[in-house]
Design a protein around this motif. Structure first.
Motif, PDB file in Angstrom:
ATOM      1  N   CYS A  24      -0.164  36.859  -8.423  1.00  0.00           N
ATOM      2  CA  CYS A  24      -0.006  35.881  -9.500  1.00  0.00           C
ATOM      3  C   CYS A  24      -1.255  35.029  -9.672  1.00  0.00           C
ATOM      4  O   CYS A  24      -1.751  34.832 -10.784  1.00  0.00           O
ATOM      5  N   TRP A  25      -1.760  34.519  -8.546  1.00  0.00           N
ATOM      6  CA  TRP A  25      -2.933  33.643  -8.510  1.00  0.00           C
ATOM      7  C   TRP A  25      -3.387  33.553  -7.061  1.00  0.00           C
ATOM      8  O   TRP A  25      -2.648  33.930  -6.138  1.00  0.00           O
ATOM      9  N   PRO A  26      -4.569  33.077  -6.808  1.00  0.00           N
ATOM     10  CA  PRO A  26      -5.046  32.982  -5.418  1.00  0.00           C
ATOM     11  C   PRO A  26      -4.122  32.106  -4.574  1.00  0.00           C
ATOM     12  O   PRO A  26      -3.672  31.049  -5.009  1.00  0.00           O
ATOM     13  N   GLY A  27      -3.809  32.580  -3.380  1.00  0.00           N
ATOM     14  CA  GLY A  27      -2.980  31.808  -2.469  1.00  0.00           C
ATOM     15  C   GLY A  27      -1.520  31.757  -2.854  1.00  0.00           C
ATOM     16  O   GLY A  27      -0.796  30.845  -2.426  1.00  0.00           O
ATOM     17  N   GLN A  28      -1.056  32.750  -3.628  1.00  0.00           N
ATOM     18  CA  GLN A  28       0.340  32.732  -4.068  1.00  0.00           C
ATOM     19  C   GLN A  28       1.315  32.782  -2.884  1.00  0.00           C
ATOM     20  O   GLN A  28       1.030  33.394  -1.864  1.00  0.00           O
ATOM     21  N   LYS A  62      -8.667  32.585 -16.392  1.00  0.00           N
ATOM     22  CA  LYS A  62      -9.437  31.669 -15.554  1.00  0.00           C
ATOM     23  C   LYS A  62      -8.524  30.872 -14.623  1.00  0.00           C
ATOM     24  O   LYS A  62      -8.846  30.659 -13.449  1.00  0.00           O
ATOM     25  N   VAL A  63      -7.387  30.437 -15.143  1.00  0.00           N
ATOM     26  CA  VAL A  63      -6.455  29.656 -14.337  1.00  0.00           C
ATOM     27  C   VAL A  63      -5.886  30.482 -13.193  1.00  0.00           C
ATOM     28  O   VAL A  63      -5.715  29.994 -12.062  1.00  0.00           O
ATOM     29  N   SER A  64      -5.613  31.762 -13.455  1.00  0.00           N
ATOM     30  CA  SER A  64      -4.928  32.610 -12.480  1.00  0.00           C
ATOM     31  C   SER A  64      -5.873  33.463 -11.644  1.00  0.00           C
ATOM     32  O   SER A  64      -5.422  34.201 -10.759  1.00  0.00           O
ATOM     33  N   PRO A  99      -0.050  26.904 -10.408  1.00  0.00           N
ATOM     34  CA  PRO A  99      -1.158  26.031 -10.825  1.00  0.00           C
ATOM     35  C   PRO A  99      -0.670  24.870 -11.683  1.00  0.00           C
ATOM     36  O   PRO A  99       0.165  25.052 -12.579  1.00  0.00           O
ATOM     37  N   ALA A 100      -1.178  23.700 -11.400  1.00  0.00           N
ATOM     38  CA  ALA A 100      -0.694  22.484 -12.050  1.00  0.00           C
ATOM     39  C   ALA A 100      -0.834  22.532 -13.559  1.00  0.00           C
ATOM     40  O   ALA A 100      -0.026  21.936 -14.284  1.00  0.00           O
ATOM     41  N   VAL A 101      -1.826  23.248 -14.064  1.00  0.00           N
ATOM     42  CA  VAL A 101      -2.061  23.301 -15.498  1.00  0.00           C
ATOM     43  C   VAL A 101      -0.927  24.034 -16.218  1.00  0.00           C
ATOM     44  O   VAL A 101      -0.769  23.890 -17.440  1.00  0.00           O
ATOM     45  N   LEU A 102      -0.103  24.777 -15.486  1.00  0.00           N
ATOM     46  CA  LEU A 102       1.024  25.497 -16.092  1.00  0.00           C
ATOM     47  C   LEU A 102       2.337  24.755 -15.923  1.00  0.00           C
ATOM     48  O   LEU A 102       3.410  25.312 -16.178  1.00  0.00           O
ATOM     49  N   LEU A 103       2.264  23.486 -15.523  1.00  0.00           N
ATOM     50  CA  LEU A 103       3.455  22.677 -15.295  1.00  0.00           C
ATOM     51  C   LEU A 103       3.455  21.460 -16.206  1.00  0.00           C
ATOM     52  O   LEU A 103       2.402  20.976 -16.627  1.00  0.00           O
ATOM     53  N   ASP A 104       4.657  20.951 -16.486  1.00  0.00           N
ATOM     54  CA  ASP A 104       4.756  19.718 -17.252  1.00  0.00           C
ATOM     55  C   ASP A 104       4.739  18.520 -16.312  1.00  0.00           C
ATOM     56  O   ASP A 104       4.532  18.656 -15.096  1.00  0.00           O
TER      57      ASP A 104
END
Length: 468
Positions: free
Chosen positions: A67-71, A243-245, A278-283
């Motif tokens: 999913c992303w680094p360190g998932q 970039k985010v993932s 990742p925080a950018v994908l959260l509200d």
């Protein structure tokens, strides 16, 4: 689990779960004048098309199941609690499979299996159905549904584990017992790979391929998509998501796939309680949301319904042709059941099922929303346990239909201002999308002779000629 009011403080929660279940409020609007409009009307049949419940992640080879680094993955203690249970349904045995996201360690979750949290949600939805339709104190009691006597409920499900267990749990919440395989034999419940009589094959989208028209139309729409204004927005969102993932920027024609994969990761991880998204994908409340997630949600969903939008832009005839071949045949099934119930109330005889529960995926709900012109509802991916309900109502020999999507009344009929659409108008709305036999022999050849009830033989009214 539930908030005490019908208004969510955090709108991001509804990205995970149908707000009806989240709030334990069946109709988020019904009050005052809205409720009084239904005075004297009796609900006689309910058709439920819904999404499965919360699950573990699909296998996504495009992102290498990372999913992303360190998932985090299903080796987490939280996921062990949610995934290590008897996965089998009453219809089929399901063995544990290794989690591709935790490889080389087996992990606790099989890809896309329902979680125990999800099964509790599904049971809650069934209890909501019971409170609305099947209990003596129900605000909209359906005649003959209390106690779920044999023949009053019809079940259909995609054949995979998450759907089968969702179907089972919803039924248990509605009826207070597990489905009996004598009443609900597996072939009549589980969607097969190919059309076959007395199976719910018609829940699969895109079956009308033998004439070659549907594949040609799909190819035409795909070729036109890069010219859509949304294409550039889609590729830009995919670049940001990459970039985010931590994934490579995809080629343009894989942009929607990257968005789908990473959004699935974010939804499953966050909605399951894992805290690595990742925080950018959260509200602001820590649930799926924020500008990038919301934009990606809208764009990826648009890519799914793009063929319908494309042919709608080419005129009513082109739209009707494509929609009928893609999923319009499902409306023939809905209409035949409704017509049988209308006939029962007018002329008597054996009653058709009063409650139809069909558990599929978001890809079965979004096309219907688009076909019915419910563009606002179709703009985002339906959350877990989303419900598209057609309620058939009767009053002094007159029939009407109320449409609800996730607890909100929809108005699919032309010039509809209230909650109800006259039966004749609703019937015509759906009938325009039903393909003729020569256009979709796959449907008509397998549908002919299909029984309206499960578990025992019943003659079917001869209604095919209406559309031939």
């Amino acid at each position: 689990l539930f908030l005490p009011t019908a208004v969510l403080a955090d709108p991001g929660r509804t990205t995970c779960l149908n707000p009806v279940v989240e709030n334990y409020v069946f109709n988020l609007e019904e009050a005052g004048d809205s409720a009084s409009e239904l005075n004297g009307w009796q609900t006689v049949q309910v058709t439920d098309m819904q999404r499965h419940t919360a699950r573990w992640i699909y296998q996504h080879d495009y992102i290498g199941n990372v999913c992303w680094p360190g998932q985090q993955n299903s080796t987490a203690a939280l996921m062990k609690l949610q995934c290590e249970y008897n996965r089998s349904s009453v219809w089929q045995v399901f063995e544990r499979e290794d989690d591709p996201y935790s490889a080389p360690v087996p992990g606790s979750c099989s890809a896309k299996q329902a979680t125990t949290r999800g099964l509790a949600y599904a049971d809650t939805l069934g209890r909501l159905f019971a409170a609305q339709y099947a209990q003596p104190t129900a605000p909209r009691p359906v005649s003959g549904l209390a106690g779920c006597p044999r023949g009053s409920v019809l079940l259909a499900s995609d054949s995979v584990q998450k759907n089968q267990r969702t179907t089972q749990s919803v039924y248990e919440g509605l009826c207070g017992r597990s489905p009996d395989v004598q009443e609900f034999p597996p072939p009549t419940v589980l969607v097969p790979a190919a059309p076959a009589p007395n199976t719910p094959f018609w829940l699969n989208a895109g079956i009308c391929t033998s004439t070659g028209v549907l594949p040609r139309l799909l190819a035409e729409a795909a070729a036109a998509f890069p010219s859509s204004p949304r294409w550039q927005q889609l590729t830009q969102a995919a670049e940001r998501m990459a970039k985010v993932s931590g994934h490579p920027v995809p080629e343009g024609n894989r942009s929607a796939e990257l968005l789908d994969n990473v959004m699935d990761c974010a939804l499953v991880h966050t909605c399951s309680g894992l805290e690595d998204t990742p925080a950018v994908l959260l509200d602001a409340w820590g649930h799926p949301g924020g500008e990038l997630f919301d934009t990606s949600n809208e764009l990826e969903t648009f890519s799914r319904v793009w063929p319908l939008e494309y042919f709608k832009s080419k005129g009513a005839s082109a739209f009707q042709q494509f929609a009928s071949l893609y999923y319009g045949y499902y409306f023939q099934v809905v209409l035949q059941r409704m017509r049988a119930m209308v006939a029962h109330h007018v002329s008597g005889g054996e009653s058709p099922p009063a409650m139809i529960i069909q558990v599929m995926s978001d890809g079965n709900i979004s096309p219907q929303l688009a076909m019915l012109g419910l563009d606002q509802a179709a703009a985002r991916r339906p959350p877990y346990l989303s419900t598209l309900l057609f309620e058939l109502l009767s009053k002094e020999g007159v029939f009407a239909v109320r449409t609800l999507y996730n607890g909100v009344v929809q108005r699919p009929c032309a010039n509809q201002t209230g909650q109800l659409c006259p039966w004749g108008q609703f019937e015509a709305l759906l009938a325009q999308f039903v393909p003729q036999r020569k256009e979709c022999p796959e449907f008509w050849n397998a549908w002919s002779g299909t029984r309206l009830r499960q578990g025992r033989r019943q003659e079917q009214p001869a209604l095919e000629s209406v559309f031939l």
